[in-house]
Design a protein around this motif. Structure first.
Motif, PDB file in Angstrom:
ATOM      1  N   UNK A 297       9.161   4.120   3.215  1.00  0.00           N
ATOM      2  CA  UNK A 297       9.980   3.975   2.136  1.00  0.00           C
ATOM      3  C   UNK A 297       9.998   2.623   1.772  1.00  0.00           C
ATOM      4  N   UNK A 298       9.962   1.624   2.411  1.00  0.00           N
ATOM      5  CA  UNK A 298       9.930  -0.086   1.991  1.00  0.00           C
ATOM      6  C   UNK A 298       8.850  -0.109   1.437  1.00  0.00           C
ATOM      7  N   UNK A 299       7.676   0.047   1.849  1.00  0.00           N
ATOM      8  CA  UNK A 299       6.265  -0.267   1.354  1.00  0.00           C
ATOM      9  C   UNK A 299       6.288   0.513   0.095  1.00  0.00           C
ATOM     10  N   UNK A 300       6.633   1.596  -0.412  1.00  0.00           N
ATOM     11  CA  UNK A 300       6.772   2.348  -1.552  1.00  0.00           C
ATOM     12  C   UNK A 300       7.627   1.893  -2.592  1.00  0.00           C
ATOM     13  N   UNK A 301       8.760   1.290  -2.138  1.00  0.00           N
ATOM     14  CA  UNK A 301       9.645   0.592  -2.876  1.00  0.00           C
ATOM     15  C   UNK A 301       9.040  -0.750  -3.783  1.00  0.00           C
ATOM     16  N   UNK A 302       7.986  -1.419  -2.507  1.00  0.00           N
ATOM     17  CA  UNK A 302       7.489  -2.624  -2.899  1.00  0.00           C
ATOM     18  C   UNK A 302       6.380  -2.365  -4.135  1.00  0.00           C
ATOM     19  N   UNK A 303       5.680  -1.222  -3.766  1.00  0.00           N
ATOM     20  CA  UNK A 303       4.575  -0.872  -4.706  1.00  0.00           C
ATOM     21  C   UNK A 303       4.833  -0.288  -6.084  1.00  0.00           C
ATOM     22  N   UNK A 304       6.265   0.190  -5.984  1.00  0.00           N
ATOM     23  CA  UNK A 304       7.075   0.619  -7.334  1.00  0.00           C
ATOM     24  C   UNK A 304       7.308  -0.832  -8.086  1.00  0.00           C
ATOM     25  N   UNK A 305       7.683  -1.939  -7.322  1.00  0.00           N
ATOM     26  CA  UNK A 305       7.848  -3.155  -8.145  1.00  0.00           C
ATOM     27  C   UNK A 305       6.609  -3.857  -8.357  1.00  0.00           C
ATOM     28  N   UNK A 306       5.727  -3.709  -7.756  1.00  0.00           N
ATOM     29  CA  UNK A 306       4.498  -4.418  -8.171  1.00  0.00           C
ATOM     30  C   UNK A 306       3.195  -3.580  -7.538  1.00  0.00           C
ATOM     31  N   UNK A 307       2.567  -2.724  -8.402  1.00  0.00           N
ATOM     32  CA  UNK A 307       1.491  -1.681  -7.964  1.00  0.00           C
ATOM     33  C   UNK A 307       0.256  -2.689  -7.373  1.00  0.00           C
ATOM     34  N   UNK A 308       0.353  -4.106  -7.768  1.00  0.00           N
ATOM     35  CA  UNK A 308      -0.847  -4.921  -7.285  1.00  0.00           C
ATOM     36  C   UNK A 308      -0.486  -5.622  -5.780  1.00  0.00           C
ATOM     37  N   UNK A 309       0.407  -5.334  -5.428  1.00  0.00           N
ATOM     38  CA  UNK A 309       0.743  -6.067  -4.011  1.00  0.00           C
ATOM     39  C   UNK A 309      -0.078  -5.292  -2.872  1.00  0.00           C
ATOM     40  N   UNK A 310      -1.172  -6.183  -2.552  1.00  0.00           N
ATOM     41  CA  UNK A 310      -1.833  -5.720  -1.456  1.00  0.00           C
ATOM     42  C   UNK A 310      -1.381  -5.858  -0.142  1.00  0.00           C
ATOM     43  N   UNK A 311      -0.111  -6.464   0.252  1.00  0.00           N
ATOM     44  CA  UNK A 311       0.396  -6.409   1.404  1.00  0.00           C
ATOM     45  C   UNK A 311       1.016  -5.275   1.381  1.00  0.00           C
ATOM     46  N   UNK A 312       1.673  -4.784   0.466  1.00  0.00           N
ATOM     47  CA  UNK A 312       2.555  -3.650   0.809  1.00  0.00           C
ATOM     48  C   UNK A 312       1.533  -2.403   0.901  1.00  0.00           C
ATOM     49  N   UNK A 313       0.324  -2.459   0.057  1.00  0.00           N
ATOM     50  CA  UNK A 313      -0.804  -1.235   0.287  1.00  0.00           C
ATOM     51  C   UNK A 313      -1.163  -1.328   1.773  1.00  0.00           C
ATOM     52  N   UNK A 314      -1.230  -2.523   2.324  1.00  0.00           N
ATOM     53  CA  UNK A 314      -2.015  -2.589   3.691  1.00  0.00           C
ATOM     54  C   UNK A 314      -0.959  -1.898   4.503  1.00  0.00           C
TER      55      UNK A 314
END
Length: 558
Positions: free
Chosen positions: A362-379
């Motif tokens: 859930x935390x990582x998905x929130x991060x991706x919602x804020x910025x879809x380019x954030x490689x750290x959240x995707x990783x």
């Protein structure tokens, strides 16, 4: 009353010959932003690369008429009494007062529904109401640069991305020196190709924007070149540029270089808080406990209620393996700013350490919602899925294959689609995508085999799918067998095409061609063995529709 929005005149793109004029322009727009209650910690309003000088602000007729109401409302606005501020600004005509009126209403909605109802129907209704009012002003050309900026923000909140981009671009033309509009535009640009099609104003501010967006898009070499050119142009003492260069080196994992620049930045600006959470990430990676401890205590003394301070303290506790405390501080950061990207990603890491994979997702998905380019959240999300064995989920493999396709890594894409089929394709899409990939590579035989297997699998298990893909498969096979001069097989597939609206005419045309060739004495080829056999259960009356549910990550549990 129609108002002609004045564009702040200034040197053209990349022209830094008159730094005094640039300073005057920046201070003017900073004052105008402050009057409207706008504050930007990033960029130019609030940075220390220019000195404060007194500026004379002319009061136009509407401004003078609304001055009393504006002054009273601004005092309520500063106290965060947004509804009260808006109430006293009703009916004001000046651009400044109207902006504060609409901005107060916008902030009131945001604060009222900042919790679980953030995306709820009530807030959307309120935003739609704001959008309707601002769109009328926009069509009448009565919005100045600040009004356009607010209109763009409302559109973005309603997920109307294309419209928001157009409005933010317009805002940069009307008021090129308002950094807030450039930053909002930056958050909506997803790749370099998208950037090329933007019609941006020819102003020196564009150079700062390009450097920033290149950093966000991980085009670090181009970003560093831009920042170096800005330093050469006379901005060598700008702590904003120095910090951005440090962030750029952080993004390419040049830890030593980034640490060196951040340490130099701390000497030049010892009370700076911006970007110190990024600095703490570097100290964390190098396990520099004393330095991270000093940074955390120092920032706490400066301002313990800043988002960056909470993140630094969270990193400090994480390095001490006190993950519960670390997560608590990241949660505090998100209470201060629910859209702070770094806090969501770091909190995901802490949940992973605590083996709470569901919360981490859930935390990582929130991060991706804020910025879809954030490689750290995707990783981090990928790591979590690996732990949950979701890589064996065909839907994830198909999604990964689609990513490889967009990157033109077709060999890897084919592997993903085949793997998705091998593990048990839930949505029955892997073979279709693999077939289309073979089509793209002119591998007609392999494409035909994939379509054949797809049709056999669908009807042998009684699965029901969308018309589109079944008709696509029959159309390709009809054409494939026609080229192979296998008239019987081509005719059978063409007849099936007639059962679908989108392929009916093509099927009829192919049947006419086959009949004509047979009448002319053309015989079917026997050299090529036809691997295709129509399932007995297949009939022209079959009218399939999809019944498989889409992937719902919220249901994933450890």
């Amino acid at each position: 009353m129609a108002v002609a929005s004045a564009v702040v005149a200034g040197p053209g793109s990349g022209d830094f010959s008159d730094l005094r004029e640039i300073k005057k322009q920046l201070l003017s727009v900073a004052e105008r932003s402050r009057e409207r209650g706008l504050q930007h910690r990033e960029g130019f309003q609030g940075t220390n690369f220019v000195e404060f000088i007194n500026s004379f602000v002319c009061l136009f007729q509407d401004d003078a008429r609304d001055l009393d109401a504006y002054t009273l409302a601004k005092s309520y606005f500063d106290l965060k009494e947004y509804d009260r501020a808006a109430y006293f600004l009703r009916g004001c005509k000046s651009q400044k007062a109207y902006f504060l009126y609409m901005y107060s209403r916008y902030l009131s909605f945001c604060f009222c529904f900042a919790g679980p109802l953030e995306k709820g129907q009530v807030k959307n209704e309120a935003l739609r109401e704001l959008r309707l009012e601002l769109s009328k002003k926009h069509k009448a050309r009565e919005l100045d640069g600040f009004g356009l900026y607010l209109y763009g923000v409302v559109l973005r909140k309603l997920d109307l991305v294309k419209e928001a981009i157009d409005v933010f671009v317009e805002a940069t033309h009307v008021l090129p020196l308002h950094w807030g509009a450039w930053l909002e535009l930056c958050n909506l640009i997803t790749d370099k190709e998208m950037l090329k099609f933007l019609s941006l104003p020819d102003t020196w501010m564009k150079e700062f924007f390009l450097a920033h967006i290149y950093t966000e898009l991980q085009l670090i070499e181009e970003a560093l070149q831009k920042y170096q050119s800005l330093i050469d142009a006379g901005f060598s003492k700008s702590t904003y540029i120095i910090s951005q260069i440090a962030v750029a080196y952080h993004n390419i994992r040049d830890i030593d270089k980034a640490l060196s620049i951040f340490n130099e930045l701390r000497k030049q600006d010892p009370y700076r808080i911006e970007n110190m959470d990024t600095f703490s990430n570097l100290l964390y990676v190098r396990s520099m406990k004393p330095e991270l401890s000093y940074l955390a205590h120092n920032l706490c003394e400066i301002d313990k209620y800043r988002v960056e301070t909470c993140c630094v303290i969270g990193n400090y506790y994480s390095l001490r393996s006190q993950h519960e405390k670390a997560a608590l501080y990241f949660q505090r950061a998100l209470k201060l700013n629910p859209r702070y990207l770094g806090a969501w990603t770091l909190m995901g890491h802490e949940y992973m350490e605590m083996k709470n994979t569901s919360a981490a997702i859930q935390a990582y998905r929130h991060a991706i919602e804020v910025n879809k380019r954030d490689y750290r959240a995707w990783y981090g999300l990928g790591q979590t899925y690996e732990i949950l064995k979701i890589p064996n989920d065909s839907r994830m493999l198909v999604a990964l294959g689609e990513c490889y396709e967009k990157l033109n890594q077709l060999v890897e894409a084919k592997k993903c689609y085949w793997r998705a089929y091998a593990v048990g394709d839930v949505e029955k899409m892997a073979l279709v995508k693999l077939a289309k990939l073979h089509e793209q590579l002119n591998e007609s035989e392999q494409a035909a085999q994939c379509y054949i297997k797809y049709i056999q699998d669908i009807y042998s298990c009684g699965e029901i799918v969308e018309h589109l893909e079944v008709s696509t498969a029959f159309r390709y096979l009809a054409q494939y067998y026609f080229k192979c001069k296998l008239w019987d097989e081509a005719s059978a597939c063409a007849q099936k095409c007639c059962a679908f609206n989108d392929t009916r005419e093509e099927g009829k045309a192919l049947l006419r061609q086959i009949l004509q060739l047979r009448n002319q004495g053309e015989t079917s080829t026997t050299e090529i063995a036809a691997p295709f056999f129509l399932p007995a259960s297949l009939s022209a009356n079959n009218t399939p529709t999809r019944r498989v549910s889409p992937l719902n990550l919220s249901s994933v549990t450890p």
